[in-house]
Enzyme design. Structure first.
Site, PDB file in Angstrom:
ATOM      1  N   ASN A   1       7.668  27.281  41.129  1.00 30.33           N
ATOM      2  CA  ASN A   1       8.769  27.785  40.748  1.00 30.33           C
ATOM      3  C   ASN A   1      10.019  28.624  40.756  1.00 30.33           C
ATOM      4  OD1 ASN A   1       8.283  25.683  39.068  1.00 30.33           O
ATOM      5  ND2 ASN A   1       6.806  27.097  37.710  1.00 30.33           N
TER       6      ASN A   1
ATOM      7  N   TYR B   1       1.764  16.124  25.683  1.00 28.97           N
ATOM      8  CA  TYR B   1       3.085  15.523  26.213  1.00 28.97           C
ATOM      9  C   TYR B   1       2.233  14.588  27.215  1.00 28.97           C
ATOM     10  CZ  TYR B   1       6.720  14.089  29.221  1.00 28.97           C
ATOM     11  OH  TYR B   1       7.238  12.756  30.142  1.00 28.97           O
TER      12      TYR B   1
ATOM     13  N   ARG C   1       6.414  22.086  41.354  1.00 26.08           N
ATOM     14  CA  ARG C   1       6.580  20.637  41.196  1.00 26.08           C
ATOM     15  C   ARG C   1       7.600  20.399  42.060  1.00 26.08           C
ATOM     16  NH1 ARG C   1       3.077  22.062  37.446  1.00 26.08           N
ATOM     17  NH2 ARG C   1       3.667  22.678  35.241  1.00 26.08           N
TER      18      ARG C   1
ATOM     19  N   THR D   1       5.798   9.515  33.500  1.00 26.45           N
ATOM     20  CA  THR D   1       5.662  10.698  34.632  1.00 26.45           C
ATOM     21  C   THR D   1       4.068  10.451  35.141  1.00 26.45           C
ATOM     22  OG1 THR D   1       5.498  12.828  34.199  1.00 26.45           O
ATOM     23  CG2 THR D   1       4.505  11.596  32.179  1.00 26.45           C
ATOM     24  N   ASP D   2       4.614  11.679  36.490  1.00 24.50           N
ATOM     25  CA  ASP D   2       3.588  12.016  37.459  1.00 24.50           C
ATOM     26  C   ASP D   2       2.403  12.847  36.419  1.00 24.50           C
ATOM     27  OD1 ASP D   2       5.200  14.486  37.280  1.00 24.50           O
ATOM     28  OD2 ASP D   2       5.219  15.123  38.694  1.00 24.50           O
ATOM     29  N   GLU D   3       2.686  13.542  35.464  1.00 20.05           N
ATOM     30  CA  GLU D   3       2.032  14.150  34.833  1.00 20.05           C
ATOM     31  C   GLU D   3       0.885  13.268  34.042  1.00 20.05           C
ATOM     32  OE1 GLU D   3       4.242  17.046  32.298  1.00 20.05           O
ATOM     33  OE2 GLU D   3       5.839  16.946  33.478  1.00 20.05           O
TER      34      GLU D   3
ATOM     35  N   LYS E   1       2.235  10.092  27.034  1.00 17.68           N
ATOM     36  CA  LYS E   1       2.359   9.624  28.113  1.00 17.68           C
ATOM     37  C   LYS E   1       1.579   8.259  28.458  1.00 17.68           C
ATOM     38  CE  LYS E   1       5.996   8.726  28.727  1.00 17.68           C
ATOM     39  NZ  LYS E   1       7.470   7.555  28.489  1.00 17.68           N
TER      40      LYS E   1
ATOM     41  N   SER F   1       9.733  14.050  25.090  1.00 16.34           N
ATOM     42  CA  SER F   1      10.137  14.278  26.900  1.00 16.34           C
ATOM     43  C   SER F   1       9.593  16.179  27.011  1.00 16.34           C
ATOM     44  CB  SER F   1      11.331  14.214  27.283  1.00 16.34           C
ATOM     45  OG  SER F   1      12.226  14.670  27.067  1.00 16.34           O
TER      46      SER F   1
ATOM     47  N   ASN G   1       9.221  15.196  38.211  1.00 19.43           N
ATOM     48  CA  ASN G   1      10.620  15.980  37.570  1.00 19.43           C
ATOM     49  C   ASN G   1      11.488  16.047  37.721  1.00 19.43           C
ATOM     50  OD1 ASN G   1       7.825  17.680  36.863  1.00 19.43           O
ATOM     51  ND2 ASN G   1       9.326  19.335  36.335  1.00 19.43           N
TER      52      ASN G   1
ATOM     53  N   THR H   1      17.955  11.909  18.483  1.00 16.29           N
ATOM     54  CA  THR H   1      16.726  13.146  18.371  1.00 16.29           C
ATOM     55  C   THR H   1      17.975  14.493  18.314  1.00 16.29           C
ATOM     56  OG1 THR H   1      16.151  13.468  19.865  1.00 16.29           O
ATOM     57  CG2 THR H   1      14.713  12.027  18.360  1.00 16.29           C
TER      58      THR H   1
ATOM     59  N   ASP I   1       2.594  33.386  30.022  1.00 19.80           N
ATOM     60  CA  ASP I   1       2.106  31.921  30.752  1.00 19.80           C
ATOM     61  C   ASP I   1       1.911  30.029  29.718  1.00 19.80           C
ATOM     62  OD1 ASP I   1       2.250  29.573  32.519  1.00 19.80           O
ATOM     63  OD2 ASP I   1       0.516  30.176  33.860  1.00 19.80           O
TER      64      ASP I   1
ATOM     65  N   PRO J   1      13.730  32.616  31.745  1.00 11.87           N
ATOM     66  CA  PRO J   1      12.535  32.908  32.134  1.00 11.87           C
ATOM     67  C   PRO J   1      11.059  32.758  32.547  1.00 11.87           C
ATOM     68  CG  PRO J   1      13.042  31.882  29.936  1.00 11.87           C
ATOM     69  CD  PRO J   1      14.557  31.512  31.210  1.00 11.87           C
TER      70      PRO J   1
HETATM   71  P1  NAD Z   1      15.175  13.172  26.865  1.00 15.69           P
HETATM   72  O1  NAD Z   1      13.791  14.042  26.088  1.00 15.69           O
HETATM   73  O2  NAD Z   1      16.284  13.666  27.184  1.00 15.69           O
HETATM   74  O3  NAD Z   1      15.553  11.866  25.964  1.00 15.69           O
HETATM   75  C1  NAD Z   1      15.100  11.088  24.808  1.00 15.69           C
HETATM   76  C2  NAD Z   1      15.370  10.144  24.837  1.00 15.69           C
HETATM   77  O4  NAD Z   1      15.025   9.209  23.627  1.00 15.69           O
HETATM   78  C3  NAD Z   1      16.690  11.398  23.736  1.00 15.69           C
HETATM   79  O5  NAD Z   1      17.976  10.378  24.003  1.00 15.69           O
HETATM   80  C4  NAD Z   1      16.336  11.214  22.053  1.00 15.69           C
HETATM   81  O6  NAD Z   1      17.145  11.009  21.638  1.00 15.69           O
HETATM   82  C5  NAD Z   1      15.077   9.325  22.222  1.00 15.69           C
HETATM   83  N1  NAD Z   1      14.407   9.045  21.364  1.00 15.69           N
HETATM   84  C6  NAD Z   1      13.022   9.834  21.480  1.00 15.69           C
HETATM   85  N2  NAD Z   1      12.254   9.617  20.917  1.00 15.69           N
HETATM   86  C7  NAD Z   1      13.229   8.893  19.763  1.00 15.69           C
HETATM   87  C8  NAD Z   1      12.567   7.196  19.207  1.00 15.69           C
HETATM   88  N3  NAD Z   1      11.541   7.425  18.294  1.00 15.69           N
HETATM   89  N4  NAD Z   1      13.497   5.802  19.101  1.00 15.69           N
HETATM   90  C9  NAD Z   1      14.010   5.959  19.758  1.00 15.69           C
HETATM   91  N5  NAD Z   1      14.945   6.981  20.563  1.00 15.69           N
HETATM   92  C10 NAD Z   1      14.166   8.157  20.656  1.00 15.69           C
HETATM   93  O7  NAD Z   1      14.370  12.806  28.199  1.00 15.69           O
HETATM   94  P2  NAD Z   1      14.325  12.415  29.718  1.00 15.69           P
HETATM   95  O8  NAD Z   1      14.151  13.750  30.236  1.00 15.69           O
HETATM   96  O9  NAD Z   1      15.607  11.629  29.514  1.00 15.69           O
HETATM   97  O10 NAD Z   1      13.130  11.406  30.450  1.00 15.69           O
HETATM   98  C11 NAD Z   1      12.761   9.452  30.064  1.00 15.69           C
HETATM   99  C12 NAD Z   1      11.635   9.042  30.170  1.00 15.69           C
HETATM  100  O11 NAD Z   1      11.441   9.915  31.356  1.00 15.69           O
HETATM  101  C13 NAD Z   1      10.887   9.782  29.130  1.00 15.69           C
HETATM  102  O12 NAD Z   1       9.841   9.072  28.806  1.00 15.69           O
HETATM  103  C14 NAD Z   1       9.871  10.869  30.237  1.00 15.69           C
HETATM  104  O13 NAD Z   1       8.912  10.412  29.689  1.00 15.69           O
HETATM  105  C15 NAD Z   1       9.783  10.131  31.301  1.00 15.69           C
HETATM  106  N6  NAD Z   1      10.083  11.295  32.074  1.00 15.69           N
HETATM  107  C16 NAD Z   1      10.996  12.347  32.283  1.00 15.69           C
HETATM  108  C17 NAD Z   1      11.038  13.503  33.063  1.00 15.69           C
HETATM  109  C18 NAD Z   1      11.897  14.500  33.924  1.00 15.69           C
HETATM  110  O14 NAD Z   1      11.756  15.070  34.389  1.00 15.69           O
HETATM  111  N7  NAD Z   1      13.301  14.193  32.430  1.00 15.69           N
HETATM  112  C19 NAD Z   1      10.057  12.969  34.272  1.00 15.69           C
HETATM  113  C20 NAD Z   1       8.944  12.710  34.115  1.00 15.69           C
HETATM  114  C21 NAD Z   1       9.552  11.005  33.075  1.00 15.69           C
HETATM  115  P1  TYD Z   2      10.257  21.780  32.642  1.00 13.99           P
HETATM  116  O1  TYD Z   2      11.154  21.953  33.311  1.00 13.99           O
HETATM  117  O2  TYD Z   2       9.373  22.143  31.759  1.00 13.99           O
HETATM  118  O3  TYD Z   2       8.597  20.447  32.879  1.00 13.99           O
HETATM  119  P2  TYD Z   2       6.866  20.275  33.504  1.00 13.99           P
HETATM  120  O4  TYD Z   2       6.827  20.857  32.480  1.00 13.99           O
HETATM  121  O5  TYD Z   2       7.666  18.953  32.325  1.00 13.99           O
HETATM  122  O6  TYD Z   2       7.534  19.745  34.538  1.00 13.99           O
HETATM  123  O7  TYD Z   2       9.485  22.902  33.726  1.00 13.99           O
HETATM  124  C1  TYD Z   2       9.017  23.469  35.070  1.00 13.99           C
HETATM  125  C2  TYD Z   2       7.903  23.867  35.768  1.00 13.99           C
HETATM  126  O8  TYD Z   2       8.842  25.082  35.394  1.00 13.99           O
HETATM  127  C3  TYD Z   2       7.073  23.953  35.218  1.00 13.99           C
HETATM  128  O9  TYD Z   2       5.673  24.348  35.830  1.00 13.99           O
HETATM  129  C4  TYD Z   2       7.017  25.049  33.751  1.00 13.99           C
HETATM  130  C5  TYD Z   2       8.179  26.543  34.260  1.00 13.99           C
HETATM  131  N1  TYD Z   2       8.902  26.683  33.398  1.00 13.99           N
HETATM  132  C6  TYD Z   2       8.836  27.902  33.677  1.00 13.99           C
HETATM  133  O10 TYD Z   2       8.568  28.716  34.161  1.00 13.99           O
HETATM  134  N2  TYD Z   2       9.573  28.720  32.623  1.00 13.99           N
HETATM  135  C7  TYD Z   2      10.934  28.280  31.692  1.00 13.99           C
HETATM  136  O11 TYD Z   2      11.267  28.216  30.687  1.00 13.99           O
HETATM  137  C8  TYD Z   2      10.526  26.752  31.617  1.00 13.99           C
HETATM  138  C9  TYD Z   2      11.214  25.592  30.780  1.00 13.99           C
HETATM  139  C10 TYD Z   2       9.494  25.973  32.878  1.00 13.99           C
END
Ligand code: NAD
Ligand code: TYD
Length: 357
Positions: A263, A164, A228, A138-140, A168, A91, A193, A42, A295, A219
Site C-alpha cells: 500500500n 464483506y 494488494r 472477489t479474491d477476498e 461474498k 462492496s 482490487n 445506494t 489499522d 490515511p
Molecule cells: P460499487 O459499490 O461501486 O457498486 C455497487 C453497485 O450496486 C452500486 O451501484 C449500488 O447502488 C448497487 N447496489 C447495492 N445494493 C444493491 C441492491 N440491494 N440492489 C440493487 N443494486 C444495489 O461496487 P464495485 O466496486 O463496482 O463492485 C462490483 C462487484 O465487484 C461487487 O460484487 C464486488 O463485490 C465485486 N468486486 C469489487 C472489487 C473492487 O475492487 N471494486 C474487487 C473484487 C470484487
Molecule cells: P480498499 O480500497 O478498501 O480495498 P480492500 O480492502 O477491499 O482491499 O483498500 C485497499 C488497501 O488499502 C487495504 O489494504 C486497506 C488500505 N487502505 C488504507 O491504507 N487507507 C485507506 O484509507 C483505505 C480506504 C484503504
C-alpha cells in the site's frame, strides 16, 4: 473456441464502479444492443455515471433492489433476458465492519433472490443451455496470504475474514450450488482490487486522488505494508466478457492484474503522479500529506492471484501495466471533479469521521 451470442443483458449494480465500466465496455463492443441495468442507487450508485447512455437509449436504468423478487422476475420476463451479469453488492470492507447487516442482506439474500428468480424464469423457458448467470466476486473470499505463500488459485479453500468477504463467500456458494443442484448455467469470477474511472472515493485509490486534490491527509492504515494485486477496471471488463461468452457453465475464474504492491508504495506512486500531472495543488509534494492511521480490524495482509486458468483456457491477460493504469486514473480524477465533488455529501462526511476520526 465457440462463442455464445448473448443479446439481452441484465446488469445488476450497473451504476456502480465496475458495473458501469462493464456497461460502457459492452455498449462500445456491441453498438445497437440494449442493456438493462438494475440498481438500487445506494450511496455507491450514481445515476449520472451512465446518463449519456440512458439518453441515447443504449441503456435502460431501472432503480430497484435485487432483493425485490417480483421486480426481478418482471424484468427477466418483460425483456426476454438471456444473461444476468451480477455486480450489485455492498462492496466496502470498512463499511462492513461498521454495519454488516446490509452486506448479508444485499450480498447473500440479494444474490439468492436473483438466482431463484432466474432459475424459475430459465425453467419456464425450457432451460435454454445458452442462458448465463455470471456472478462477480472477489479474491477476498480466499482470506489472507503470508509473504511467501503461493497466489490464490481457483482451488484455494475459502477463508473469508471480514463481514464483506464472508457475505461474498456465501453468495459464491449459492451460485455454485445452483449449478450443481439445478444445472443453472452459472459462472463465478473472483477478481483482485480494481481501479480506474467512476470509483467511489472511499476505496484506497480514488480516496487518495480526491484527498490529494483537496489537500487533505492521505490515511494509510497500520504500517502500510499490506499487499494488494491491482487490476485496471477495463481489463476486468474484457475478462468478464470473455468468461461470459467462452466459459463452460459451472466454471470459476480468478482474474488479477499481475501487479502486487505494498500500500505505501502504491500511495507514493500516486503522489508522484499527481505532483507531475496536476498544475494547481493545495499541498505539494503530495507525499507530505501521507499520515499513518490506526489499522483496520482484521486487516488482510496480502492478496495475490494465480491467473493461469483464464490465461490458458480463455486467452485473457491484463493489457495495462500498473504504472499506465494509475496514470490514466489520476488523470481521470483530475479532469472529472464534476463527477466526484457531489459525492462528498453529508453522508460521506459522516462515514469519513467514523472511519478516520
Ligand atoms: P460499487 O459499490 O461501486 O457498486 C455497487 C453497485 O450496486 C452500486 O451501484 C449500488 O447502488 C448497487 N447496489 C447495492 N445494493 C444493491 C441492491 N440491494 N440492489 C440493487 N443494486 C444495489 O461496487 P464495485 O466496486 O463496482 O463492485 C462490483 C462487484 O465487484 C461487487 O460484487 C464486488 O463485490 C465485486 N468486486 C469489487 C472489487 C473492487 O475492487 N471494486 C474487487 C473484487 C470484487
Ligand atoms: P480498499 O480500497 O478498501 O480495498 P480492500 O480492502 O477491499 O482491499 O483498500 C485497499 C488497501 O488499502 C487495504 O489494504 C486497506 C488500505 N487502505 C488504507 O491504507 N487507507 C485507506 O484509507 C483505505 C480506504 C484503504
Amino acid at each position: 473456441m465457440t462463442e455464445l451470442s448473448l443479446k439481452r443483458l441484465l446488469v445488476t449494480g450497473g451504476s456502480g464502479f465496475i458495473g458501469s465500466n462493464f456497461v460502457r465496455h459492452w455498449a462500445q463492443q456491441r453498438p445497437g444492443e440494449k442493456i438493462w441495468v438494475l440498481d438500487a442507487l445506494t450511496y455507491a450508485g450514481n445515476a449520472k455515471t451512465l446518463a449519456d447512455l440512458v439518453e441515447t437509449g443504449a441503456v435502460e436504468l431501472v432503480k430497484g433492489d435485487i432483493c425485490d423478487r417480483t421486480l426481478v422476475t418482471t424484468l427477466l420476463q418483460d425483456h426476454a433476458i438471456d444473461a444476468v451479469v451480477h455486480f450489485a453488492a455492498e462492496s466496502h470492507v470498512d463499511r462492513s465492519i461498521l454495519g454488516p447487516e446490509a452486506f448479508v442482506q444485499t450480498n447473500v439474500v440479494g444474490t439468492f433472490t436473483l438466482l431463484e428468480a432466474f432459475r424459475q424464469y430459465w425453467q419456464a423457458q425450457g432451460q435454454p443451455s445458452q442462458f448465463r448467470f455470471l456472478h462477480v466476486s472477489t479474491d477476498e473470499v480466499y482470506g489472507s496470504l503470508g509473504p511467501e505463500d503461493p497466489a490464490f488459485s481457483e482451488t484455494t479453500p475459502y477463508a473469508p475474514n471480514s463481514p464483506y468477504s464472508a457475505s461474498k463467500a456465501g453468495s459464491d456458494h449459492l451460485a455454485r450450488a445452483y449449478f450443481h443442484t439445478y444445472g443453472l448455467p452459472t459462472l463465478i469470477t473472483n477478481c483482485s482490487n480494481n481501479y480506474g474511472p467512476y470509483h467511489f472515493p472511499e476505496k484506497l485509490i480514488p480516496l487518495m486522488c480526491v484527498n490529494m486534490l483537496l489537500g487533505k491527509p492521505l490515511p494509510v492504515y497500520g504500517d502500510g505494508q499490506n499487499i494488494r494485486d491491482w487490476l485496471y477496471v477495463e481489463d476486468h471488463c474484457r475478462a468478464i466478457d470473455r468468461v461470459l461468452h467462452q466459459a463452460q457453465p459451472g466454471e470459476t475464474y480468478n482474474i488479477g492484474g499481475q501487479a502486487e504492491v505494498k500500500n505505501i508504495d502504491l500511495v507514493h506512486t500516486l503522489c508522484d503522479l499527481m505532483d507531475e500531472l496536476a498544475e494547481d495543488l493545495p499541498v505539494r509534494p503530495c507525499r507530505d500529506l501521507i499520515t499513518f492511521v490506526k489499522d483496520r480490524p482484521g486487516h488482510d495482509r496480502r492478496y495475490a492471484m494465480d491467473i493461469t486458468k483464464i490465461q490458458t483456457q480463455l486467452g485473457w491477460s491484463p493489457s495495462v501495466t500498473l504504472e499506465q493504469g494509475l496514470r490514466q486514473t489520476v488523470q481521470w480524477y483530475l479532469t472529472h471533479r464534476d463527477w466526484w465533488m457531489p459525492l462528498l455529501s453529508a453522508e460521506y462526511q459522516s462515514y469519513y469521521r467514523k472511519i478516520y476520526g
